[in-house]
Design a protein around this motif. Structure first.
Motif, PDB file in Angstrom:
ATOM      1  N   SER A 154      -8.177  -7.047 -14.453  1.00 11.95           N
ATOM      2  CA  SER A 154      -6.904  -7.325 -14.535  1.00 11.95           C
ATOM      3  C   SER A 154      -5.887  -7.513 -13.259  1.00 11.95           C
ATOM      4  O   SER A 154      -6.110  -7.151 -12.153  1.00 11.95           O
ATOM      5  N   ARG A 155      -4.975  -8.521 -13.505  1.00  7.99           N
ATOM      6  CA  ARG A 155      -3.970  -8.569 -12.463  1.00  7.99           C
ATOM      7  C   ARG A 155      -2.920  -7.528 -12.187  1.00  7.99           C
ATOM      8  O   ARG A 155      -2.597  -6.939 -13.445  1.00  7.99           O
ATOM      9  N   ASN A 156      -2.638  -7.033 -10.787  1.00  3.68           N
ATOM     10  CA  ASN A 156      -1.453  -6.212 -10.808  1.00  3.68           C
ATOM     11  C   ASN A 156      -1.831  -4.832 -11.259  1.00  3.68           C
ATOM     12  O   ASN A 156      -1.200  -4.157 -12.048  1.00  3.68           O
ATOM     13  N   ILE A 157      -3.391  -4.431 -11.188  1.00  3.24           N
ATOM     14  CA  ILE A 157      -3.472  -3.150 -11.536  1.00  3.24           C
ATOM     15  C   ILE A 157      -3.409  -2.142 -10.120  1.00  3.24           C
ATOM     16  O   ILE A 157      -4.094  -2.456  -9.118  1.00  3.24           O
ATOM     17  N   LYS A 158      -2.857  -1.064 -10.135  1.00  3.10           N
ATOM     18  CA  LYS A 158      -2.616  -0.111  -9.100  1.00  3.10           C
ATOM     19  C   LYS A 158      -3.993   0.413  -8.685  1.00  3.10           C
ATOM     20  O   LYS A 158      -4.916   0.539  -9.333  1.00  3.10           O
ATOM     21  N   THR A 159      -4.334   0.461  -7.454  1.00  4.33           N
ATOM     22  CA  THR A 159      -5.647   1.130  -6.750  1.00  4.33           C
ATOM     23  C   THR A 159      -5.802   2.377  -7.521  1.00  4.33           C
ATOM     24  O   THR A 159      -4.741   3.242  -7.283  1.00  4.33           O
ATOM     25  N   GLY A 160      -6.752   2.500  -8.036  1.00  4.78           N
ATOM     26  CA  GLY A 160      -7.041   3.824  -8.493  1.00  4.78           C
ATOM     27  C   GLY A 160      -6.980   3.932 -10.291  1.00  4.78           C
ATOM     28  O   GLY A 160      -7.259   5.067 -10.788  1.00  4.78           O
ATOM     29  N   THR A 161      -6.188   2.944 -10.497  1.00  7.60           N
ATOM     30  CA  THR A 161      -5.858   3.009 -12.023  1.00  7.60           C
ATOM     31  C   THR A 161      -7.107   2.368 -12.818  1.00  7.60           C
ATOM     32  O   THR A 161      -7.578   1.296 -12.396  1.00  7.60           O
TER      33      THR A 161
ATOM     34  N   LYS B 186       0.703  -1.111  -0.104  1.00 14.32           N
ATOM     35  CA  LYS B 186       0.161  -0.074  -0.111  1.00 14.32           C
ATOM     36  C   LYS B 186       0.842   1.441   0.028  1.00 14.32           C
ATOM     37  O   LYS B 186       0.512   2.413  -0.602  1.00 14.32           O
ATOM     38  N   SER B 187       1.923   0.989   0.330  1.00 14.70           N
ATOM     39  CA  SER B 187       2.804   2.495   0.703  1.00 14.70           C
ATOM     40  C   SER B 187       4.212   2.559  -0.143  1.00 14.70           C
ATOM     41  O   SER B 187       4.930   3.144  -0.052  1.00 14.70           O
ATOM     42  N   ASN B 188       4.151   1.547  -0.948  1.00 16.81           N
ATOM     43  CA  ASN B 188       5.222   1.291  -1.761  1.00 16.81           C
ATOM     44  C   ASN B 188       4.767   1.127  -3.508  1.00 16.81           C
ATOM     45  O   ASN B 188       3.610   0.891  -3.679  1.00 16.81           O
ATOM     46  N   ILE B 189       5.694   1.348  -4.365  1.00 14.23           N
ATOM     47  CA  ILE B 189       5.170   1.117  -5.802  1.00 14.23           C
ATOM     48  C   ILE B 189       4.974  -0.304  -5.803  1.00 14.23           C
ATOM     49  O   ILE B 189       5.805  -1.257  -5.270  1.00 14.23           O
ATOM     50  N   MET B 190       3.988  -0.643  -6.517  1.00 15.60           N
ATOM     51  CA  MET B 190       3.300  -2.020  -6.888  1.00 15.60           C
ATOM     52  C   MET B 190       4.714  -2.878  -7.554  1.00 15.60           C
ATOM     53  O   MET B 190       5.266  -2.488  -8.272  1.00 15.60           O
ATOM     54  N   GLY B 191       4.658  -4.073  -6.881  1.00 13.02           N
ATOM     55  CA  GLY B 191       5.858  -5.034  -7.305  1.00 13.02           C
ATOM     56  C   GLY B 191       7.188  -4.947  -6.548  1.00 13.02           C
ATOM     57  O   GLY B 191       7.948  -5.624  -7.183  1.00 13.02           O
ATOM     58  N   VAL B 192       7.293  -4.016  -5.651  1.00 15.76           N
ATOM     59  CA  VAL B 192       8.654  -3.800  -5.118  1.00 15.76           C
ATOM     60  C   VAL B 192       8.345  -4.166  -3.669  1.00 15.76           C
ATOM     61  O   VAL B 192       7.636  -3.546  -2.991  1.00 15.76           O
TER      62      VAL B 192
END
Length: 687
Positions: free
Chosen positions: A668-675, A374-380
């Protein structure tokens, strides 16, 4: 128009105090409602649910049966019910001293197991009958595929001292009778010789009345010493079981949250008293039950992505971990002891307990991992958590190695049908857990293709369980196959091109998980068409509710995902058809729109922990075609993978099992919240 009151549906539930004050109650039964606590008024409890359903209506407390009994079927047998041989043997094992030799008996011996309630149990004649039914049948059914002294011993003992437990037991016995009666004959077709007092509706009314009494017994006791913490924890288990049985999953989650909060409070008090951290504040049996309930609720949340407050949290709200000190207590993702996996398990129960503990640790780890997401870039992810994830893979493999000899022994002479099923189910869960945990580190649905052999293993084991259960049920219900009336509406099957359907298995409820969650994963994540369709058909082969998991709901979700992904796609060279066995249901309305439900991302991708590093061999995404066998021709065919842009995952499911309706959102899989998600599809299903 100004001044005109907006119309609302009148709410007939809630506590007595809120009903008198004409305000909305939050119904935190059995706890006092927030309104009463805030206004410092005495919460006097909750009235029994209204008898809104008429006797001609259907009591929807289980998945809808695939095939109802024919109207011409003979009236139900009113003679005393005999225990099935496996249940009789199970009860004899518990009643015998350790190491005692059990002599095989005939079914007639079951009549000697008649139970007379103790004189100090204040039952009416009708309540005593439901208590007897719970002791003889319901407790064993609730245990599922595994023996459980909690249901067959501890709960019954607690009935002698706790009013709440006694009422809850009677409620579950009446609910079991409701399920039995509602499936004896078609709805609205009562036999002329039937007893009106023995109808499903009458048993249902008693069930909800006793459930209300159990809630009120806890509420009225307040914080006095008359209700022990042990009784409160046990009540949470029983009430959560009742709520799951009737399809009220939100209330079941409330009960689990209440019990977990009390258990954590008791643990904190022991820590403050400087007692050993290894000592639990209640007996191990209750701790095991809450571990399984927590796993059940977390698995439900991971599959359907519930919003707050319907999410069970296993970790306390604490500041982010310090990756520089992963060995410290504050930096450890797991707040429970970590027992090592032995080289060989000595029993199925030892393996089950070890898997439960490992699952709880994994779920605690993933909770913290999602907090980082939640507090980092998705996937890191922090490096410390990546390394910790590798340790879980080693534990999962170690468990599998220690269990291998037990898995191989399930077909040996002398292994009971129940133990064989328990072994198969436990292996299904280990396989499912391995797939889902490894895929937590992947941002591509394509990587699921690398687990095709594991998906097939789950289906093969489930076929064993359902096949054995169907054979036993057929022998009991239709000893003469020529007179069988259960083979209506047969479907052409995809199990080797032969007809296969479980015609004789009755709808059932178990408090423990079984075959439904693993088959749901196969139905929604396996893109090999035959394996996926086999999983869907096994889900529909028998009407099951395992805890909060409903077989019919999961089958329909899998069916819709397959339709979406395989639309306009030739899966095989040569254009082999993509027809999916579609269940009889109301039309499905599908439309696309921008997402409206924000949920926690299910996957976290990173660069150096790809699927190829977890499994032996190349990454599945590197292979353009695979080989599959057509169940129609038996010949190998090249399977063309469903492209990435066609694949979807469940983003949210809002449903009500009591009305048999659900709204499903895919994306989709791995969509950032709000995108914005261009793959978003929403549908409503009814069954």
């Amino acid at each position: 128009m100004p001044g005109v009151r907006q119309s609302h549906v009148k709410v007939r539930t809630g506590c007595q105090q809120c009903k008198q004050r004409r305000i909305k109650c939050d119904e935190r039964r059995p706890a006092p409602c927030a309104n009463c606590v805030r206004s410092k008024k005495e919460c006097t409890g909750y009235p029994p649910p209204p008898r809104s359903a008429r006797s001609s209506e259907e009591v929807k407390i289980a998945p809808k049966p695939l095939v109802a009994m024919a109207p011409s079927a003979p009236p139900p047998n009113r003679e005393p019910v005999q225990l099935p041989p496996r249940r009789l043997a199970k009860m004899q094992r518990r009643a015998s001293p350790p190491g005692a030799l059990i002599t095989p008996t005939t079914p007639l011996a079951a009549t000697s197991l008649v139970y007379h309630p103790s004189i100090d149990l204040p039952f009416s004649h009708q309540e005593g009958q439901y208590f007897h039914l719970f002791r003889e049948h319901t407790a064993n059914e609730l245990s599922g595929f595994f023996d459980s002294a909690f249901w067959t011993r501890s709960v019954l003992q607690e009935c002698h001292t706790a009013d709440a437990i006694r009422h809850a037991v009677v409620a579950l016995g009446a609910l079991y009778k409701t399920l039995e009666k509602s499936n004896e004959s078609p709805t609205n077709s009562p036999h002329p010789d039937s007893d009106p007092g023995d109808s499903a509706m009458r048993h249902w009314e008693m069930a909800v009345k006793q459930y209300s009494h159990a809630c009120n017994a806890l509420t009225n006791a307040g914080a006095t010493a008359s209700t022990s913490n042990r009784t409160r924890l046990m009540s949470s288990v029983l009430l959560a079981c009742f709520d799951s049985f009737v399809g009220d999953h939100k209330q079941a989650i409330r009960q689990i949250q209440t019990g977990l909060a009390l258990l954590e409070k008791l643990r904190a008090e022991k820590r403050q008293a400087f007692l050993s951290s290894s000592d639990e504040p209640v007996e191990e049996e209750l701790t095991q039950m809450f571990t399984r309930l927590a796993i059940q609720a977390k698995s439900y949340d991971m599959a359907f992505h519930f919003p707050q407050p319907w999410v069970v949290q296993l970790t306390t709200n604490q500041p982010p971990l310090d990756p520089s000190s992963p060995t410290s207590e504050a930096g450890s993702p797991i707040g429970i002891s970590q027992d090592s996996i032995p080289e060989r398990f000595t029993s199925v129960m030892e393996a089950r307990l070890a898997w439960d503990k490992l699952c709880e640790r994994i779920f605690r780890f993933t909770e913290i991992m999602f907090n980082y997401a939640k507090s980092n870039i998705m996937g890191v992810l922090p490096t410390s958590l990546k390394h910790y994830g590798v340790s879980f893979k080693k534990d999962i493999e170690a468990w599998s190695d220690a269990f291998e000899h037990i898995l191989a022994s399930r077909t040996a002479p002398g292994v009971s049908s129940q133990e064989k099923a328990a072994i198969a189910v436990l292996k299904m869960f280990q396989t499912m857990g391995k797939i889902l945990f490894l895929m937590t580190f992947s941002d591509s649905e394509m990587h699921f293709d690398g687990f095709a052999h594991l998906f097939k293993g789950i289906v093969d084991l489930a076929l064993e369980v359902v096949g054995d259960e169907e054979r036993r049920a057929a022998a009991k219900r239709c000893p003469d196959p020529a007179l069988c009336r259960h083979r209506n509406h047969c479907r052409t099957d995809i199990f080797g091109g032969h007809e296969y359907a479980a015609h004789h298995i009755k709808p059932s409820f178990s408090a423990d998980l079984g075959i439904v969650p693993p088959l749901y994963v196969v139905a929604t994540k396996c893109r090999e068409p035959h394996i996926r369709r086999q999983a869907i058909q096994l889900l529909r082969s028998s009407a099951r509710r395992e805890g909060m998991w409903d077989s019919e709901l999961t089958a329909r979700i899998g069916t819709w995902i397959a339709e979406i992904e395989e639309e306009d796609v030739n899966l095989f060279e040569g254009g082999y058809g993509n027809t999916i066995p579609t269940p009889d249901a109301s039309p499905v309305q599908t439309h696309s729109r921008p997402p409206t439900v924000a949920d926690t991302p299910q996957s976290i991708a990173h660069s150096d922990l790809e699927q190829g590093n977890w499994e032996n061999g190349a990454s599945p995404a590197a292979s353009s075609t695979r080989t599959s066998f057509s169940s129609h021709s038996g010949q190998p065919q090249k399977l063309i993978p469903i492209p990435e842009e066609k694949r979807v995952m469940v983003r949210a499911v809002e449903f009500d099992l009591r009305t048999r309706s659900a709204v499903i959102q895919l994306g989709s899989r791995n969509i950032k919240t709000g995108t914005p998600d261009l793959k978003t599809k929403v549908t409503r299903i009814n069954w």
